[in-house]
Motif scaffolding. Structure first.
Motif, PDB file in Angstrom:
ATOM      1  N   VAL A 130      -5.308   6.910 -12.558  1.00 29.39           N
ATOM      2  CA  VAL A 130      -5.162   5.520 -12.132  1.00 29.39           C
ATOM      3  C   VAL A 130      -4.600   5.541 -10.719  1.00 29.39           C
ATOM      4  N   PHE A 131      -5.296   4.869  -9.804  1.00 31.49           N
ATOM      5  CA  PHE A 131      -4.879   4.795  -8.406  1.00 31.49           C
ATOM      6  C   PHE A 131      -4.200   3.448  -8.185  1.00 31.49           C
ATOM      7  N   LEU A 132      -2.933   3.491  -7.786  1.00 33.51           N
ATOM      8  CA  LEU A 132      -2.129   2.289  -7.566  1.00 33.51           C
ATOM      9  C   LEU A 132      -1.854   2.121  -6.079  1.00 33.51           C
ATOM     10  N   GLY A 133      -1.807   0.890  -5.610  1.00 35.67           N
ATOM     11  CA  GLY A 133      -1.486   0.660  -4.207  1.00 35.67           C
ATOM     12  C   GLY A 133      -1.832  -0.732  -3.734  1.00 35.67           C
ATOM     13  N   HIS A 134      -2.789  -1.383  -4.372  1.00 34.21           N
ATOM     14  CA  HIS A 134      -3.116  -2.760  -4.010  1.00 34.21           C
ATOM     15  C   HIS A 134      -2.174  -3.715  -4.737  1.00 34.21           C
ATOM     16  N   THR A 135      -1.911  -4.862  -4.119  1.00 36.53           N
ATOM     17  CA  THR A 135      -1.048  -5.868  -4.742  1.00 36.53           C
ATOM     18  C   THR A 135      -1.843  -7.053  -5.283  1.00 36.53           C
ATOM     19  N   LYS A 136      -3.138  -7.082  -5.000  1.00 34.27           N
ATOM     20  CA  LYS A 136      -4.046  -8.086  -5.560  1.00 34.27           C
ATOM     21  C   LYS A 136      -5.324  -7.381  -5.987  1.00 34.27           C
ATOM     22  N   SER A 137      -6.236  -8.130  -6.537  1.00 37.54           N
ATOM     23  CA  SER A 137      -7.465  -7.592  -7.103  1.00 37.54           C
ATOM     24  C   SER A 137      -8.183  -6.609  -6.167  1.00 37.54           C
ATOM     25  N   ALA A 138      -8.551  -5.462  -6.718  1.00 39.96           N
ATOM     26  CA  ALA A 138      -9.368  -4.480  -5.987  1.00 39.96           C
ATOM     27  C   ALA A 138     -10.833  -4.861  -6.215  1.00 39.96           C
ATOM     28  N   ASN A 139     -11.470  -5.435  -5.203  1.00 42.76           N
ATOM     29  CA  ASN A 139     -12.771  -6.073  -5.374  1.00 42.76           C
ATOM     30  C   ASN A 139     -13.973  -5.160  -5.231  1.00 42.76           C
ATOM     31  N   ALA A 140     -13.867  -4.177  -4.383  1.00 41.01           N
ATOM     32  CA  ALA A 140     -15.030  -3.326  -4.131  1.00 41.01           C
ATOM     33  C   ALA A 140     -14.569  -1.929  -3.781  1.00 41.01           C
ATOM     34  N   LEU A 141     -15.466  -0.981  -3.982  1.00 39.02           N
ATOM     35  CA  LEU A 141     -15.183   0.383  -3.566  1.00 39.02           C
ATOM     36  C   LEU A 141     -16.481   1.041  -3.150  1.00 39.02           C
ATOM     37  N   VAL A 142     -16.330   2.008  -2.275  1.00 38.85           N
ATOM     38  CA  VAL A 142     -17.488   2.739  -1.768  1.00 38.85           C
ATOM     39  C   VAL A 142     -17.098   4.208  -1.636  1.00 38.85           C
ATOM     40  N   LEU A 143     -18.037   5.068  -1.949  1.00 38.13           N
ATOM     41  CA  LEU A 143     -17.813   6.498  -1.794  1.00 38.13           C
ATOM     42  C   LEU A 143     -18.022   6.866  -0.330  1.00 38.13           C
ATOM     43  N   PHE A 144     -17.003   7.444   0.286  1.00 42.78           N
ATOM     44  CA  PHE A 144     -17.048   7.820   1.691  1.00 42.78           C
ATOM     45  C   PHE A 144     -17.533   9.256   1.839  1.00 42.78           C
ATOM     46  N   ARG A 145     -16.948  10.136   1.065  1.00 39.51           N
ATOM     47  CA  ARG A 145     -17.366  11.535   0.929  1.00 39.51           C
ATOM     48  C   ARG A 145     -17.236  11.889  -0.539  1.00 39.51           C
ATOM     49  N   GLU A 146     -17.576  13.087  -0.885  1.00 37.01           N
ATOM     50  CA  GLU A 146     -17.507  13.487  -2.297  1.00 37.01           C
ATOM     51  C   GLU A 146     -16.104  13.328  -2.880  1.00 37.01           C
ATOM     52  N   ASP A 147     -15.074  13.528  -2.053  1.00 38.64           N
ATOM     53  CA  ASP A 147     -13.695  13.472  -2.544  1.00 38.64           C
ATOM     54  C   ASP A 147     -12.890  12.291  -1.998  1.00 38.64           C
ATOM     55  N   ILE A 148     -13.528  11.406  -1.240  1.00 34.27           N
ATOM     56  CA  ILE A 148     -12.831  10.261  -0.642  1.00 34.27           C
ATOM     57  C   ILE A 148     -13.586   8.975  -0.973  1.00 34.27           C
ATOM     58  N   PHE A 149     -12.856   7.962  -1.424  1.00 37.22           N
ATOM     59  CA  PHE A 149     -13.467   6.648  -1.585  1.00 37.22           C
ATOM     60  C   PHE A 149     -12.583   5.596  -0.925  1.00 37.22           C
ATOM     61  N   ILE A 150     -13.180   4.446  -0.649  1.00 38.56           N
ATOM     62  CA  ILE A 150     -12.511   3.357   0.058  1.00 38.56           C
ATOM     63  C   ILE A 150     -12.532   2.124  -0.836  1.00 38.56           C
ATOM     64  N   THR A 151     -11.409   1.394  -0.867  1.00 39.42           N
ATOM     65  CA  THR A 151     -11.353   0.144  -1.615  1.00 39.42           C
ATOM     66  C   THR A 151     -10.991  -1.014  -0.684  1.00 39.42           C
ATOM     67  N   VAL A 152     -11.433  -2.199  -1.097  1.00 35.42           N
ATOM     68  CA  VAL A 152     -11.129  -3.447  -0.400  1.00 35.42           C
ATOM     69  C   VAL A 152     -10.504  -4.384  -1.424  1.00 35.42           C
ATOM     70  N   SER A 153      -9.461  -5.105  -1.007  1.00 33.35           N
ATOM     71  CA  SER A 153      -8.703  -5.912  -1.959  1.00 33.35           C
ATOM     72  C   SER A 153      -8.467  -7.326  -1.439  1.00 33.35           C
ATOM     73  N   ASP A 154      -8.160  -8.229  -2.396  1.00 35.51           N
ATOM     74  CA  ASP A 154      -7.740  -9.583  -2.036  1.00 35.51           C
ATOM     75  C   ASP A 154      -6.406  -9.597  -1.303  1.00 35.51           C
ATOM     76  N   ASP A 155      -5.680  -8.483  -1.310  1.00 32.33           N
ATOM     77  CA  ASP A 155      -4.425  -8.417  -0.554  1.00 32.33           C
ATOM     78  C   ASP A 155      -4.682  -8.167   0.937  1.00 32.33           C
ATOM     79  N   LYS A 156      -5.962  -8.204   1.317  1.00 32.82           N
ATOM     80  CA  LYS A 156      -6.405  -8.077   2.713  1.00 32.82           C
ATOM     81  C   LYS A 156      -6.155  -6.689   3.288  1.00 32.82           C
ATOM     82  N   THR A 157      -6.236  -5.671   2.400  1.00 33.22           N
ATOM     83  CA  THR A 157      -6.097  -4.295   2.861  1.00 33.22           C
ATOM     84  C   THR A 157      -7.340  -3.499   2.484  1.00 33.22           C
TER      85      THR A 157
END
Length: 70
Positions: A36-63
């Motif tokens: 479980v990856f924790l760090g956003h303070t609001k809904s994690a809306n989307a994610l994308v695979l950047f590399r095989e071992d790295i992914f990116i998330t976008v949240s309603d907390d504007k991060t």
């Protein structure tokens, strides 16, 4: 509620982003949560695979966050 899913290249690992502010890594074969990856303070809306071992998330907390699957 789950907002987004990504199946990783190994075809066994699934990432899910959710309204509970988390991103979870799942094993399809074992049918359980691996991490479980924790760090956003609001809904994690989307994610994308950047590399095989790295992914990116976008949240309603504007991060945008970069995460390492290892």
């Amino acid at each position: 509620m789950v907002r987004y899913l990504i199946l990783l290249d190994d075809l066994d690992t699934l990432l899910s982003s959710s309204e509970d502010c988390t991103v979870r890594m799942w094993s399809l074969r074992e049918q359980n949560c691996l991490n479980v990856f924790l760090g956003h303070t609001k809904s994690a809306n989307a994610l994308v695979l950047f590399r095989e071992d790295i992914f990116i998330t976008v949240s309603d907390d504007k991060t945008i966050k970069f995460w390492n699957t290892n």
